[in-house]
Design a protein around this motif. Structure first.
Motif, PDB file in Angstrom:
ATOM      1  N   PRO A 148       0.813  -1.226   0.000  1.00  0.00           N
ATOM      2  CA  PRO A 148       0.000   0.000   0.000  1.00  0.00           C
ATOM      3  C   PRO A 148       0.844   1.273   0.000  1.00  0.00           C
ATOM      4  O   PRO A 148       0.535   2.224  -0.730  1.00  0.00           O
ATOM      5  N   ALA A 149       1.913   1.289   0.797  1.00  0.00           N
ATOM      6  CA  ALA A 149       2.780   2.465   0.827  1.00  0.00           C
ATOM      7  C   ALA A 149       3.481   2.656  -0.513  1.00  0.00           C
ATOM      8  O   ALA A 149       3.665   3.786  -0.983  1.00  0.00           O
ATOM      9  N   LEU A 152       1.061   4.225  -2.920  1.00  0.00           N
ATOM     10  CA  LEU A 152       0.933   5.650  -2.625  1.00  0.00           C
ATOM     11  C   LEU A 152       2.144   6.414  -3.142  1.00  0.00           C
ATOM     12  O   LEU A 152       2.012   7.508  -3.714  1.00  0.00           O
ATOM     13  N   VAL A 155       1.841   6.840  -6.923  1.00  0.00           N
ATOM     14  CA  VAL A 155       0.846   7.848  -7.295  1.00  0.00           C
ATOM     15  C   VAL A 155       1.398   9.252  -7.062  1.00  0.00           C
ATOM     16  O   VAL A 155       1.263  10.147  -7.914  1.00  0.00           O
ATOM     17  N   LEU A 156       2.035   9.464  -5.909  1.00  0.00           N
ATOM     18  CA  LEU A 156       2.630  10.766  -5.632  1.00  0.00           C
ATOM     19  C   LEU A 156       3.770  11.072  -6.598  1.00  0.00           C
ATOM     20  O   LEU A 156       3.952  12.220  -7.021  1.00  0.00           O
ATOM     21  N   LEU A 235       7.342  10.048   1.828  1.00  0.00           N
ATOM     22  CA  LEU A 235       6.033  10.263   1.210  1.00  0.00           C
ATOM     23  C   LEU A 235       5.596  11.713   1.405  1.00  0.00           C
ATOM     24  O   LEU A 235       5.038  12.330   0.483  1.00  0.00           O
ATOM     25  N   ALA A 239       4.733  14.519  -1.463  1.00  0.00           N
ATOM     26  CA  ALA A 239       3.489  15.291  -1.458  1.00  0.00           C
ATOM     27  C   ALA A 239       3.780  16.785  -1.478  1.00  0.00           C
ATOM     28  O   ALA A 239       3.119  17.560  -2.188  1.00  0.00           O
TER      29      ALA A 239
END
Length: 256
Positions: A148-149, A152, A155-156, A235, A239
């Motif tokens: 999951p990380a 993410l 996507v970022l 992360l 972002a």
């Protein structure tokens, strides 16, 4: 009296317009030999070269070489598809007046950007599938807890590097974008901390590189897929870069 609009006169619903544009953008990448080389072939070849040969030393610690290399190549693929490919395509569309033309159609600027975003995500998905399948065939075994990380982070990464692509395409001449985007990909792949762990870089540069977009993406993917951790700091850095670059695009992007 006003005549009733026929089906040919009415604009398609917004969602259909965006999907049609996304399909067009995706096929344009997949049918272009140069872009296909950059987005799919080079990352897979890089994985085969780095995963199976020892001509380049990669710090792996206790992990298998392929387990460290594959997350880095996933990051490289995202950079190639989201930054290099999109920057070049958008820059030449801008030079040729395509962006200005599409902005005056029912698709509009927001629809065109949404279509580009969807196309980037489709291409990124194909890249991840191709690189991951190659890695698994070579013996890559990612930590399930980190998936999951890692998703993410990807996507970022797509968001940050797409914003960087639009910033380049919207502020520089098309010929300059062609040179800068390709040069950036090579430089960031070598010393950006995405393919090679930042621990393999000189200490003075590693301290900086891990917080830049390529280093943050590479470290986030390795932290998630090698260690099964949730790399919150990297992360957060991705972002933050996405927001900064998006604000820069909003401020300086020129449509003509």
């Amino acid at each position: 009296m006003t005549a009733d609009l026929t089906g040919a006169d009415r604009a398609a619903p917004a969602a259909r317009r965006v999907l049609a544009q996304a399909r067009f953008e995706t096929l344009a990448v997949l049918r272009n030999g140069e872009q296909l080389l950059v987005t799919l072939i080079i990352p897979v070849v890089a994985l085969l070269a780095l995963g199976r040969s020892s001509f380049l030393d990669v710090g792996t610690g206790d992990a298998a070489r392929i387990d460290v290399v594959t997350p880095g190549v996933l990051g490289l693929a995202v950079m190639a598809g989201s930054m290099t490919s999109q920057a070049i395509a958008t820059a030449f569309d801008r030079r040729n007046g395509v962006l200005r033309l599409l902005a005056t159609t029912p698709l509009g600027r927001s629809g065109m950007l949404a279509g580009k975003a969807l196309a980037v995500l489709v291409v990124a998905t194909l890249q991840v599938v191709a690189v991951a399948a190659t890695g698994l065939a070579l013996g890559w075994r990612p930590e399930p807890a980190g998936l999951p990380a890692a998703l993410l982070a990807l996507v970022l990464g797509v968001a940050a590097f797409t914003a960087l692509a639009l910033l380049l395409a919207g502020t520089l001449r098309a010929e300059a974008v062609l040179a800068v985007a390709n040069l950036l990909l090579v430089v960031l792949a070598v010393v950006g901390g995405v393919v090679l762990p930042v621990a393999d870089l000189p200490s003075w540069w590693a301290a900086v590189a891990q917080w830049l977009p390529p280093g943050a993406l590479g470290e986030a993917l390795r932290g998630a897929l090698v260690d099964g951790a949730f790399p919150a700091a990297h992360l957060a850095a991705l972002a933050a870069w996405t927001l900064v670059l998006a604000a820069a695009v909003r401020r300086w992007f020129r449509w003509t």
